[in-house]
Design a protein around this motif. Structure first.
Motif, PDB file in Angstrom:
ATOM      1  N   GLU B 267      -8.608 -90.954  57.958  1.00  0.00           N
ATOM      2  CA  GLU B 267      -7.508 -91.056  57.139  1.00  0.00           C
ATOM      3  C   GLU B 267      -6.635 -92.204  57.469  1.00  0.00           C
ATOM      4  OE1 GLU B 267      -6.387 -89.541  54.296  1.00  0.00           O
ATOM      5  OE2 GLU B 267      -8.364 -88.732  54.348  1.00  0.00           O
ATOM      6  N   VAL B 268      -6.547 -92.431  58.704  1.00  0.00           N
ATOM      7  CA  VAL B 268      -5.761 -93.525  59.291  1.00  0.00           C
ATOM      8  C   VAL B 268      -6.627 -94.993  59.358  1.00  0.00           C
ATOM      9  CG1 VAL B 268      -4.037 -94.537  61.404  1.00  0.00           C
ATOM     10  CG2 VAL B 268      -4.147 -92.045  60.807  1.00  0.00           C
ATOM     11  N   MET B 269      -7.771 -94.794  59.601  1.00  0.00           N
ATOM     12  CA  MET B 269      -8.800 -95.989  59.649  1.00  0.00           C
ATOM     13  C   MET B 269      -8.739 -96.364  58.238  1.00  0.00           C
ATOM     14  SD  MET B 269     -12.010 -94.592  61.777  1.00  0.00           S
ATOM     15  CE  MET B 269     -13.120 -95.866  61.107  1.00  0.00           C
ATOM     16  N   PHE B 273      -6.789 -99.389  60.776  1.00  0.00           N
ATOM     17  CA  PHE B 273      -6.368 -99.156  62.068  1.00  0.00           C
ATOM     18  C   PHE B 273      -7.773 -99.285  63.033  1.00  0.00           C
ATOM     19  CE2 PHE B 273      -1.940 -98.018  63.286  1.00  0.00           C
ATOM     20  CZ  PHE B 273      -1.493 -98.212  61.696  1.00  0.00           C
ATOM     21  N   THR B 274      -7.837 -99.841  63.905  1.00  0.00           N
ATOM     22  CA  THR B 274      -8.932 -99.866  64.503  1.00  0.00           C
ATOM     23  C   THR B 274      -9.110 -98.766  65.502  1.00  0.00           C
ATOM     24  OG1 THR B 274      -8.942-102.419  64.664  1.00  0.00           O
ATOM     25  CG2 THR B 274     -10.508-101.213  66.382  1.00  0.00           C
ATOM     26  N   PRO B 275     -10.426 -97.975  65.358  1.00  0.00           N
ATOM     27  CA  PRO B 275     -10.224 -96.901  66.241  1.00  0.00           C
ATOM     28  C   PRO B 275     -10.751 -96.856  67.422  1.00  0.00           C
ATOM     29  CG  PRO B 275     -12.134 -96.941  64.956  1.00  0.00           C
ATOM     30  CD  PRO B 275     -11.399 -98.085  64.455  1.00  0.00           C
ATOM     31  N   LEU B 276     -10.272 -96.339  68.574  1.00  0.00           N
ATOM     32  CA  LEU B 276     -10.421 -96.578  70.212  1.00  0.00           C
ATOM     33  C   LEU B 276     -10.571 -95.058  70.700  1.00  0.00           C
ATOM     34  CD1 LEU B 276      -7.823 -99.084  71.061  1.00  0.00           C
ATOM     35  CD2 LEU B 276     -10.177 -99.633  70.899  1.00  0.00           C
ATOM     36  N   THR B 277     -11.393 -95.083  71.941  1.00  0.00           N
ATOM     37  CA  THR B 277     -11.266 -94.155  72.639  1.00  0.00           C
ATOM     38  C   THR B 277     -10.741 -94.910  74.031  1.00  0.00           C
ATOM     39  OG1 THR B 277     -13.666 -93.947  73.272  1.00  0.00           O
ATOM     40  CG2 THR B 277     -12.831 -92.327  71.721  1.00  0.00           C
ATOM     41  N   LEU B 335      -1.873-106.261  65.076  1.00  0.00           N
ATOM     42  CA  LEU B 335      -3.265-105.384  65.788  1.00  0.00           C
ATOM     43  C   LEU B 335      -2.777-104.090  65.572  1.00  0.00           C
ATOM     44  CD1 LEU B 335      -3.470-107.837  68.676  1.00  0.00           C
ATOM     45  CD2 LEU B 335      -5.428-107.427  67.211  1.00  0.00           C
ATOM     46  N   LYS B 336      -3.522-103.309  64.918  1.00  0.00           N
ATOM     47  CA  LYS B 336      -3.377-101.845  64.741  1.00  0.00           C
ATOM     48  C   LYS B 336      -4.386-101.168  65.140  1.00  0.00           C
ATOM     49  CE  LYS B 336      -1.735-101.549  60.221  1.00  0.00           C
ATOM     50  NZ  LYS B 336      -1.597-101.781  58.807  1.00  0.00           N
ATOM     51  N   TYR B 337      -4.078-100.444  66.191  1.00  0.00           N
ATOM     52  CA  TYR B 337      -4.972 -99.452  66.835  1.00  0.00           C
ATOM     53  C   TYR B 337      -4.855 -97.978  66.569  1.00  0.00           C
ATOM     54  CZ  TYR B 337      -6.341-103.619  69.695  1.00  0.00           C
ATOM     55  OH  TYR B 337      -6.575-104.919  70.137  1.00  0.00           O
ATOM     56  N   LEU B 338      -5.877 -97.237  66.846  1.00  0.00           N
ATOM     57  CA  LEU B 338      -5.694 -95.940  66.399  1.00  0.00           C
ATOM     58  C   LEU B 338      -6.585 -95.179  67.641  1.00  0.00           C
ATOM     59  CD1 LEU B 338      -5.188 -93.498  64.536  1.00  0.00           C
ATOM     60  CD2 LEU B 338      -7.428 -93.835  63.595  1.00  0.00           C
ATOM     61  N   ALA B 339      -5.853 -94.646  68.673  1.00  0.00           N
ATOM     62  CA  ALA B 339      -6.588 -94.168  70.054  1.00  0.00           C
ATOM     63  C   ALA B 339      -6.486 -92.774  70.009  1.00  0.00           C
ATOM     64  CB  ALA B 339      -5.781 -94.968  71.183  1.00  0.00           C
ATOM     65  N   PHE B 364      -4.030 -82.118  76.693  1.00  0.00           N
ATOM     66  CA  PHE B 364      -4.164 -82.057  75.406  1.00  0.00           C
ATOM     67  C   PHE B 364      -4.618 -83.077  74.700  1.00  0.00           C
ATOM     68  CE2 PHE B 364      -0.509 -84.660  74.004  1.00  0.00           C
ATOM     69  CZ  PHE B 364       0.181 -84.632  75.193  1.00  0.00           C
ATOM     70  N   SER B 365      -5.173 -83.014  73.498  1.00  0.00           N
ATOM     71  CA  SER B 365      -5.999 -84.203  72.674  1.00  0.00           C
ATOM     72  C   SER B 365      -4.884 -84.763  71.673  1.00  0.00           C
ATOM     73  CB  SER B 365      -6.872 -83.921  72.006  1.00  0.00           C
ATOM     74  OG  SER B 365      -7.962 -83.207  72.784  1.00  0.00           O
ATOM     75  N   LYS B 366      -4.879 -85.991  71.690  1.00  0.00           N
ATOM     76  CA  LYS B 366      -3.887 -86.698  70.612  1.00  0.00           C
ATOM     77  C   LYS B 366      -4.511 -87.933  70.208  1.00  0.00           C
ATOM     78  CE  LYS B 366      -0.356 -88.471  72.471  1.00  0.00           C
ATOM     79  NZ  LYS B 366      -0.645 -89.986  72.330  1.00  0.00           N
ATOM     80  N   VAL B 367      -4.166 -88.171  68.924  1.00  0.00           N
ATOM     81  CA  VAL B 367      -4.480 -89.626  68.412  1.00  0.00           C
ATOM     82  C   VAL B 367      -3.210 -90.108  68.146  1.00  0.00           C
ATOM     83  CG1 VAL B 367      -5.450 -90.536  66.257  1.00  0.00           C
ATOM     84  CG2 VAL B 367      -6.383 -88.331  67.054  1.00  0.00           C
ATOM     85  N   GLU B 368      -3.180 -91.396  68.631  1.00  0.00           N
ATOM     86  CA  GLU B 368      -2.184 -92.239  68.757  1.00  0.00           C
ATOM     87  C   GLU B 368      -2.272 -93.435  68.004  1.00  0.00           C
ATOM     88  OE1 GLU B 368       0.560 -91.071  70.244  1.00  0.00           O
ATOM     89  OE2 GLU B 368       1.760 -92.877  70.721  1.00  0.00           O
ATOM     90  N   MET B 369      -1.202 -93.864  67.006  1.00  0.00           N
ATOM     91  CA  MET B 369      -1.117 -95.244  66.592  1.00  0.00           C
ATOM     92  C   MET B 369      -0.270 -96.233  67.479  1.00  0.00           C
ATOM     93  SD  MET B 369      -0.671 -94.078  62.422  1.00  0.00           S
ATOM     94  CE  MET B 369       0.761 -92.817  62.918  1.00  0.00           C
TER      95      MET B 369
END
Lengths: 463, 523
Positions: B267-269, B273-277, B335-339, B364-369
């Motif tokens: 959704e956020v991509m 937003f550029t996905p990252l781990t 620059l928009k990151y989604l980590a 815990f797991s988290k997705v951060e913008m």
């Protein structure tokens, strides 16, 4: 940490832990603190338990002698108490010492069988002596219950006191002996499946090969170059990671560890077996001591995601489940279109816990070699004896029980197996390098496309 | 660590960090070692920077005096050298000191503005003195070039030597002064958006509410009970293996975590937003720069033994570090990151009922913008981020409210912060599931992230002749797209059915292989 040691003991390169004795130094190691270089099973192909690149705590040991004067002897022995005890079958080891010795040699383990047997003998003798003294003290106590002359009573009191002191000393010695025995015996590697080839890496036997190397009609790029061109990853150096400061906790190198711990110190019902777990986790490994070309890019990293299969089962079934696990791996990797070979690892490469280990090596055209992407081990009861995981066989009229009258069967140790379903970085290497196209794009294997929203390929980004 | 602090400064409960001053003690803190109770932004609602339950290192300070005899004065000052410098605009602070003072008060910060201004003044004066002495030494050096009487030469040599000594001492003092100034000034919190309510938690303003609490016609179970009945988690085994507040997720809960993460990423991509781990281990020097010390009693941060590294409490940290000490082209912004990452928090100091089950855990797991943008655009991106969160949580059918957090709850880095609190029927209260902060240039001044505005004929440059524009600091923003455990609490408690099953929200079903509900397992 104890948990980590109990499970993965064998393939540690440089272990300063007494619980996991893969070091070839002739000294025995007693350790309290956590060690540095901990290379966990999966990615240390060169896991030769040869020269540990670490400093060790040397324990002073007196020459083993029959316990004639226990008090004097113990002052020479400085033993660090093992944090936990493996339920080792010493009697069996003693009764099968030739086979155990051969196995130790084949596995290139530095376990000291002689010492273990000596300590075991000493311990048995000491135990007898302790029981004898206890018996005498009971006699004295009983005698004192009756009517006695004062002189006689006084004599008995003296005797009782002496016995008590001697007993205390002996009991302390017994505890120390047990600890020492435990530490030495934990070094002994698991037995070996009769079909396992004896020797080192080059002795490993090819079980089967799937597919063949793809023929490229354009220059092949390695995953790093592809990654850079496709803007896929961004490297940064990370440093060593082991224990958490000011705590007794550490980061896992594989989900095998926390999964093994689920049923720690428990008795599971036989009807519950097999327990088959599929665990996803991040893994952290220092990879210390792993230098050379096999460290480039994603091939060797400090942190990665992995899906791990773990099975606890009845003793009679572990060979079968080992076959099941390797079959699952074969299916998974074939489905993705990879070319790989499956090896039956030789004794020198097994490490301590594995009874038998199959490695999957996939073809990596950019690296121009096969690289390990997976490993499936049958650890039989090595881990369960350390984790304390037993099962109670179901009762049946024909069950002969040790206790004679009751029908409750004695517990047995489960067998444990573990296998990599997917180690992400190595898979990325394989996928990128094998499915690269001439135009610089990388094709996504069909089974993965639905999980990527239908994306069919990775294309160079316009800049 | 520095990175962690740089980014998440604000909402810390008890910060002993000069860089992140949320402690109400009146002493100034010089610290080398780590401080204690650090509750990272997202999950510390009770983040009252009141009484820090930690001991502090008190610095001895001589009374500030104009630098007449610099040598004597400095012996009283024992300053620990800051490991890194924030690019603080001292002149601006001095020129706007009333506004800065009011802001410090509103934020309940313990920054000592008076001291900062005094030190700044002292430093300017000392700088002038140093320059003056340098000038004199140059004069002496020049004089010595010509022909001189031996006596005269000797006198000049003496003079030169004295000047050199005085200069060395002054220069040392100047270094110490700059260090002290840096440490004091790093305490000063970010400015505040004019619309932010002044006060504490209860002063936070409701921006909007979405949905309403579901009416149940059967007894409501909390997530722990649901988890037990549906065999979704195991806290007991984890307590043995790892310790309290650790857990295993099992069965459908694993699928649900993956579905939440994958759906959120997808959704956020779509919004660019550029996905990252990211690495989950970062250098502690970076963490320390933020003022976190792994070695404190109640620190939120796990440190790795025998190393200078720590575990991240949020992906904000390794993402903020990507462009550390760099100048990015203006055209590259935003620059928009989604980590996506796992996060580790000690949660030290967080006691009470709000720690039950999945509500407060160590991992815990988290997705951060995370957004880096031009200065003029941060307010706009803040609105964009909160809108994304609103869309995500509405899509899942959650009932929640969005709060404009009051000044007392902002912490040091945030210029403005919106919190999302979702209704959790099992806990019978609203619980924070997300937070969106605009940190303007607070983080970038510490991380050293600048951008060079594009050249244009009309650009007036400082340097007159050249067309190269001076760099500016980027503005940074961060917002939680999905914090898995809190989302699990919400989903389980809100979508439980009378028969004990839990209904899966429609958007997540495709990511769970079409599974529509979690049913009790037959035993």
């Amino acid at each position: 940490m104890a948990l980590q040691c109990r499970l993965s003991g064998a393939t540690f390169q440089s272990l300063k832990l007494a619980t996991i004795p893969i070091s070839s130094s002739s000294s025995r190691f007693i350790f309290r603190t956590l060690p540095k270089t901990l290379n966990l099973a999966l990615f240390s192909r060169h896991s030769a338990p040869k020269a540990p690149p670490f400093s060790v705590l040397i324990r002073t040991l007196s020459a083993p002698a029959v316990a004639a004067a226990p008090a004097a002897e113990t002052s020479d022995i400085k033993v660090v108490k093992p944090q936990w005890n493996a339920a080792i079958d010493f009697k069996w080891i003693r009764d099968n010492k030739e086979a155990v010795a051969v196995n130790i040699k084949n596995r290139n383990s530095n376990a000291n069988l002689e010492l273990v047997l000596q300590l075991y003998d000493k311990m048995l003798n000491l135990q007898k002596e302790v029981e004898r003294l206890r018996g005498e003290r009971n006699n004295v106590a009983n005698k004192m219950k009756g009517k006695l002359e004062p002189a006689e009573r006084q004599k008995l009191i003296e005797e009782g006191k002496n016995l008590k002191e001697a007993l205390t000393t002996l009991e302390e010695d017994l505890v120390k002996l047990r600890d020492e025995l435990q530490i030495e015996a934990q070094c002994i590697p698991n037995l070996t499946h009769p079909d396992v080839p004896i020797g080192w890496e080059d002795s490993s036997k090819l079980r089967n090969m799937v597919g063949s190397p793809r023929k490229f009609d354009f220059p092949v790029k390695d995953h790093l170059q592809l990654g850079k061109e496709l803007d896929l990853f961004d490297f940064d150096a990370a440093a060593e990671v082991y224990s958490i400061e000011d705590s007794d906790q550490c980061l896992i190198g594989t989900a095998e560890i926390p999964v093994g711990g689920i049923h720690m110190d428990s008795i599971v019902a036989e009807s519950a077996l097999p327990l088959k777990y599929l665990a996803f986790s991040h893994c952290f490994r220092t990879e210390a001591g792993a230098a050379g070309t096999a460290t480039r890019g994603l091939y060797r990293v400090h942190q990665f995601s992995k899906v791990e299969m773990f099975i606890l089962c009845r003793q009679e079934e572990s060979d079968m489940y080992h076959e099941e696990l390797i079959k699952i791996e074969e299916d998974l990797f074939s489905s993705l279109g990879l070319h790989f070979k499956i090896l039956d690892m030789a004794t020198g490469d097994l490490g301590a816990p594995a009874y038998r280990k199959f490695d999957v090596e996939a073809w990596m055209p950019g690296l121009e070699r096969y690289g390990e992407i997976s490993s499936a081990s049958n650890c039989t009861d090595y881990q369960s004896r350390r984790l304390g995981i037993r099962y109670r066989p179901s009762e049946s009229p024909s069950t002969t029980s040790k206790k004679g009258k009751t029908n409750v069967a004695a517990t047995k140790f489960v067998h444990t197996l573990n296998a990599t379903a997917c180690a992400v970085p190595r898979m990325l290497v394989c996928l990128l390098e094998n499915f690269q196209q001439e135009d610089g794009s990388v094709s996504i294997p069909h089974p993965l496309r639905p999980f990527m929203g239908g994306v069919e390929a990775i294309y160079p980004k316009s800049r």
